[in-house]
Write a protein that holds these residues in place. Structure first.
Motif, PDB file in Angstrom:
ATOM      1  N   GLY A   1       0.840  -1.195   0.000  1.00 52.34           N
ATOM      2  CA  GLY A   1       0.000   0.000   0.000  1.00 52.34           C
ATOM      3  C   GLY A   1       0.872   1.241   0.000  1.00 52.34           C
ATOM      4  O   GLY A   1       2.097   1.171  -0.020  1.00 52.34           O
ATOM      5  N   ASP A   2       0.229   2.384   0.015  1.00 54.67           N
ATOM      6  CA  ASP A   2       0.977   3.641   0.050  1.00 54.67           C
ATOM      7  C   ASP A   2       1.640   3.799   1.416  1.00 54.67           C
ATOM      8  O   ASP A   2       1.165   3.244   2.414  1.00 54.67           O
ATOM      9  N   PRO A   3       2.734   4.550   1.478  1.00 52.40           N
ATOM     10  CA  PRO A   3       3.405   4.750   2.766  1.00 52.40           C
ATOM     11  C   PRO A   3       2.448   5.306   3.819  1.00 52.40           C
ATOM     12  O   PRO A   3       1.722   6.260   3.571  1.00 52.40           O
ATOM     13  N   ASP A   4       2.439   4.671   4.977  1.00 49.28           N
ATOM     14  CA  ASP A   4       1.575   5.089   6.082  1.00 49.28           C
ATOM     15  C   ASP A   4       2.449   5.313   7.308  1.00 49.28           C
ATOM     16  O   ASP A   4       2.911   4.353   7.919  1.00 49.28           O
TER      17      ASP A   4
ATOM     18  N   TYR B   1      13.816   4.961  -0.847  1.00 49.71           N
ATOM     19  CA  TYR B   1      13.803   5.634  -2.144  1.00 49.71           C
ATOM     20  C   TYR B   1      12.372   5.791  -2.657  1.00 49.71           C
ATOM     21  O   TYR B   1      12.039   6.789  -3.280  1.00 49.71           O
ATOM     22  N   MET B   2      11.511   4.812  -2.381  1.00 49.35           N
ATOM     23  CA  MET B   2      10.123   4.862  -2.833  1.00 49.35           C
ATOM     24  C   MET B   2       9.261   5.802  -1.988  1.00 49.35           C
ATOM     25  O   MET B   2       8.112   6.040  -2.323  1.00 49.35           O
ATOM     26  N   GLY B   3       9.800   6.315  -0.882  1.00 53.53           N
ATOM     27  CA  GLY B   3       9.051   7.265  -0.075  1.00 53.53           C
ATOM     28  C   GLY B   3       8.565   6.723   1.259  1.00 53.53           C
ATOM     29  O   GLY B   3       7.934   7.450   2.028  1.00 53.53           O
ATOM     30  N   TYR B   4       8.825   5.478   1.561  1.00 54.06           N
ATOM     31  CA  TYR B   4       8.439   4.928   2.862  1.00 54.06           C
ATOM     32  C   TYR B   4       9.402   5.462   3.911  1.00 54.06           C
ATOM     33  O   TYR B   4      10.610   5.481   3.704  1.00 54.06           O
ATOM     34  N   GLU B   5       8.848   5.921   5.033  1.00 43.78           N
ATOM     35  CA  GLU B   5       9.694   6.515   6.065  1.00 43.78           C
ATOM     36  C   GLU B   5       9.649   5.761   7.377  1.00 43.78           C
ATOM     37  O   GLU B   5      10.628   5.732   8.103  1.00 43.78           O
ATOM     38  N   ALA B   6       8.534   5.176   7.726  1.00 49.81           N
ATOM     39  CA  ALA B   6       8.388   4.495   9.013  1.00 49.81           C
ATOM     40  C   ALA B   6       8.941   3.074   8.889  1.00 49.81           C
ATOM     41  O   ALA B   6       8.213   2.088   8.901  1.00 49.81           O
TER      42      ALA B   6
END
Length: 179
Positions: free
Chosen positions: A123-126, A152-157
């Motif tokens: 899913g999208d980064p949450d 790189y894909m934008g996931y931070e947690a």
């Protein structure tokens, strides 16, 4: 004067050809509008280029996001997060290894998946739902590699559990087998 032997004749002919080639090279270089230098690499100095604007690369395109360090957690933290249901666990191993045993409820993001396939799985980064990435053991790099790719894909947690399945099962953590 006695006639020269075949090897000596061949040597003298090669020497004459070499001297003629060198003389021709010198003459042609001197005839050029901009003769090549005899010393150095012969390449002109590169003009100084201004630094690209912030946030762009040398071509002026948007720069890739900076890859940040992904924190690691130990076995006790992994067990606690799993027991509390506070994180989604992501197995970075190949599908065959995942099927033989994985952390219960974990998703398998095997090496070689494309970004759209990974987004479909995760899913999208949450930011409210952290992801714990793991592999088979502390010597397996796939959890850390997946972490870098997800960053790189934008996931931070994200966090990486380097102990992986080896330390998880050694600590008595539950395992799930997929058939």
């Amino acid at each position: 004067m006695p006639p020269l032997s075949a090897p000596k004749t061949l040597f003298l002919e090669a020497l004459v050809l070499l001297a003629l080639s060198a003389a021709l090279a010198v003459a042609l270089n001197m005839a050029r509008p901009a003769p090549l230098p005899w010393l150095g690499n012969g390449l002109p100095e590169a003009p100084a280029t201004p630094a690209p604007p912030a946030g762009t690369d040398a071509s002026g395109e948007a720069a890739a996001p900076a890859v940040r360090e992904v924190p690691e957690i130990d076995t006790a933290q992994a067990l606690a997060l799993h027991a509390a249901g506070q994180a989604r666990f992501v197995d970075a191993r190949f599908a065959e290894d995942f099927a033989q045993g994985h952390i219960p409820g974990a998703l398998n993001v095997a090496p070689g998946l494309f970004e759209d396939e990974i987004r479909t799985l995760l899913g999208d980064p949450d930011p409210a739902r952290p992801l714990v990435l793991y592999c088979s053991s502390p010597t397996c790099p796939m959890g850390q590699e997946l972490a870098l790719f997800l960053t790189y894909m934008g996931y931070e947690a994200l966090s990486v559990y380097p102990g992986g399945m080896a330390e998880w099962t050694a600590a008595g953590g539950p395992a799930e087998v997929t058939r």
